[in-house]
Scaffold this motif. Structure first.
Motif, PDB file in Angstrom:
ATOM      1  N   PRO A   1       1.416   5.446  -7.382  1.00 24.10           N
ATOM      2  CA  PRO A   1       0.358   4.444  -7.142  1.00 24.10           C
ATOM      3  C   PRO A   1      -0.106   4.433  -5.688  1.00 24.10           C
ATOM      4  N   SER A   2      -1.341   4.026  -5.512  1.00 22.74           N
ATOM      5  CA  SER A   2      -1.836   3.840  -4.139  1.00 22.74           C
ATOM      6  C   SER A   2      -1.688   2.381  -3.708  1.00 22.74           C
ATOM      7  N   LEU A   3      -1.589   1.488  -4.730  1.00 25.90           N
ATOM      8  CA  LEU A   3      -1.490   0.059  -4.401  1.00 25.90           C
ATOM      9  C   LEU A   3      -0.673  -0.647  -5.474  1.00 25.90           C
ATOM     10  N   VAL A   4       0.240  -1.496  -5.043  1.00 25.92           N
ATOM     11  CA  VAL A   4       0.914  -2.434  -5.953  1.00 25.92           C
ATOM     12  C   VAL A   4       0.604  -3.835  -5.443  1.00 25.92           C
ATOM     13  N   ARG A   5       0.059  -4.660  -6.314  1.00 19.74           N
ATOM     14  CA  ARG A   5      -0.315  -6.038  -5.957  1.00 19.74           C
ATOM     15  C   ARG A   5       0.634  -6.962  -6.698  1.00 19.74           C
ATOM     16  N   ALA A   6       1.392  -7.761  -5.969  1.00 19.52           N
ATOM     17  CA  ALA A   6       2.395  -8.641  -6.601  1.00 19.52           C
ATOM     18  C   ALA A   6       2.100 -10.083  -6.234  1.00 19.52           C
TER      19      ALA A   6
ATOM     20  N   HIS B   1       0.837  -1.219   0.000  1.00 25.40           N
ATOM     21  CA  HIS B   1       0.000   0.000   0.000  1.00 25.40           C
ATOM     22  C   HIS B   1       0.862   1.255   0.000  1.00 25.40           C
ATOM     23  N   GLY B   2       0.379   2.252  -0.736  1.00 18.84           N
ATOM     24  CA  GLY B   2       1.081   3.541  -0.768  1.00 18.84           C
ATOM     25  C   GLY B   2       0.063   4.664  -0.628  1.00 18.84           C
ATOM     26  N   ARG B   3       0.475   5.835  -1.007  1.00 22.28           N
ATOM     27  CA  ARG B   3      -0.463   6.958  -1.003  1.00 22.28           C
ATOM     28  C   ARG B   3      -0.450   7.588  -2.390  1.00 22.28           C
TER      29      ARG B   3
ATOM     30  N   ASP C   1       5.494   5.624  -1.707  1.00 20.82           N
ATOM     31  CA  ASP C   1       5.452   5.036  -3.051  1.00 20.82           C
ATOM     32  C   ASP C   1       5.605   3.514  -2.987  1.00 20.82           C
ATOM     33  N   PRO C   2       4.544   2.765  -3.257  1.00 27.57           N
ATOM     34  CA  PRO C   2       4.620   1.301  -3.140  1.00 27.57           C
ATOM     35  C   PRO C   2       5.562   0.663  -4.152  1.00 27.57           C
ATOM     36  N   MET C   3       5.987   1.435  -5.140  1.00 27.69           N
ATOM     37  CA  MET C   3       6.945   0.869  -6.094  1.00 27.69           C
ATOM     38  C   MET C   3       8.305   0.653  -5.420  1.00 27.69           C
ATOM     39  N   LEU C   4       8.610   1.482  -4.448  1.00 31.59           N
ATOM     40  CA  LEU C   4       9.859   1.265  -3.681  1.00 31.59           C
ATOM     41  C   LEU C   4       9.746  -0.016  -2.869  1.00 31.59           C
TER      42      LEU C   4
END
Ligand code: HGY
Ligand code: MN
Ligand code: MN
Ligand code: MN
Length: 403
Positions: free
Chosen positions: A282-287, A227-229, A243-246
């Motif tokens: 992004p607010s969400l990255v789902r992996a 989760h990010g903002r 940043d959820p990419m980090l």
């Protein structure tokens, strides 16, 4: 008994392969044959036509799997089944799945060319969504069939476009309310032999055209939400970002380190970014994680190290030892055909593993793959080895159903 095939069997094999080649070609090369899409329906119609052309009784079970029967397992008792799947991973190769289905149909042709009259029913199976390439759960059709995957969860699974399996079934003209386990279909399966292209290079190294299955490694799939903002890429100071990419970058590194430490194979193989725009944080990255090893403890070791990411299990297949007696029978039949196949364990999952877990005596036949590569357009098998595979499967089936 030799593995030499009747000319009509070879011709039928080549025609089938030619018919399938154009279906579901991916723009990136390879194949995009995802469950319940237009291409999948084309494949299902092709399989049905193959069954009808051979006078086989076509049945679709409550899980959406297709079965083509020579003989009546309801009247004459459980039969011997062979087959595989026609769906692919996104951008997959030509052989993973289809080689097993085409070879099964060719083996029926060869048995008939040799005048074999089965003393028990013989079935050809085509399982639905073995790769889980659209809705995310591997071996979805065989897991539904055996009750490992419940219909309520299955119907709610979504593809990356947000379409649920229920929607996809309705669009395909199916009634989602009928989806579920099918004990009657499962009871018809006395034993199962899945022929599959090898996903590795053991047969290249051993110099054998075919191998017999010994075991399937424990393996599973987990989802990790990061989760990010969400915010604007051009107005948000770096110090203010979540940043959820980090977090994704850290996860990929952590997964690799955990796998190295555990002696496992772990992959971050699918990522969904929401919202997915270059000018929005992004607010969400789902992996999704795919973790496998020759020993369940190693898999658990990786997951333990990733506990902080709260992985959610999507599917799990425990260590599968294929049926030793059935494997020996198949190996002996191959011996009659002049082959001395090595016994192989594999880290690749198969419907065979799901049926074995449901108590069906199961084994596999592998066909040499010169590149050893799979789940990629580079996946390969020479026609000569494929035809030896059909001969080997025919020899095995002759022993298992022979008159
Ligand atoms: O993912 C697998 O291991 C298999 O090829 N479906
Ligand atoms: Mn596969
Ligand atoms: Mn496969
Ligand atoms: Mn399989």
């Amino acid at each position: 008994m030799s593995t030499t095939l009747a000319p009509e069997t070879v011709a039928g094999f080549r025609t089938a392969w030619r018919d399938l080649a154009p279906v579901g070609r991916a723009t990136t090369g390879g194949y995009q044959r995802l469950a319940w899409t237009h291409d999948d329906l084309t494949l299902r119609e092709w399989f049905a036509a193959q069954a009808v052309a051979r006078g086989l009784d076509l049945v679709e079970d409550r899980a959406g799997n297709q079965w083509a029967w020579w003989g009546d397992p309801d009247a004459d008792g459980p039969g011997v089944v062979t087959g595989s799947h026609l769906d692919s991973v996104p951008g997959g190769g030509a052989f993973d799945g289809p080689l097993g289905v085409v070879s099964a149909l060719a083996a029926v042709d060869e048995l008939r060319a040799r005048g074999v009259r089965p003393s028990r029913p013989l079935g050809v199976a085509c399982f639905t969504e073995e790769e889980g390439g659209r809705f995310g759960v591997a071996c979805a059709g065989s897991r539904l069939l055996t009750g490992v995957l419940g219909p309520d969860r299955a119907l709610g699974l979504r593809d990356t476009g947000g379409t649920t399996l229920a929607d996809a079934l309705r669009a395909a003209g199916r009634d989602p309310s009928t989806l579920g386990p099918d004990p009657q279909a499962l009871a018809r399966v006395g034993s199962f032999v899945e022929l599959h292209v090898e996903q590795g290079r053991a047969l290249v190294h051993s110099g054998d055209p075919v191998g017999v299955g010994r075991a399937i490694w424990p393996h599973g799939r987990w989802r990790v939400d990061l989760h990010g903002r969400g915010d604007h890429a051009g107005t948000t100071p770096l110090a203010d970002r979540v940043d959820p990419m980090l977090a994704l970058a850290a996860l990929v590194q952590e997964v690799r380190a955990a796998a190295l430490e555990a002696g496992a194979l772990a992959t971050v193989g699918k990522v969904v970014v929401e919202p997915n725009g270059v000018n929005a944080i992004p607010s969400l990255v789902r992996a999704w994680l795919d973790v496998r090893a020759d020993d369940e403890h190693r898999v658990r070791q990786v997951l333990d190290r990733l506990r902080g990411y709260a992985p959610v299990e999507e599917s799990w297949t425990g260590p599968t030892v294929l049926d030793a007696d059935l494997s020996d029978t198949v190996a002996a039949a191959l011996g009659d055909a002049g082959l001395t196949p090595p016994h192989l364990s594999t880290g690749a999952g198969h419907d065979a593993g799901i049926l074995a877990a449901a108590g069906v005596p199961t084994t596999m036949l592998f066909v040499r793959n010169p590149t050893g590569v799979s789940h990629d357009p580079a996946e390969d098998a020479d026609e000569a080895d494929c035809l030896i595979g059909v001969g080997a499967l025919t020899a095995a089936l002759t022993r298992l159903v022979g008159d």
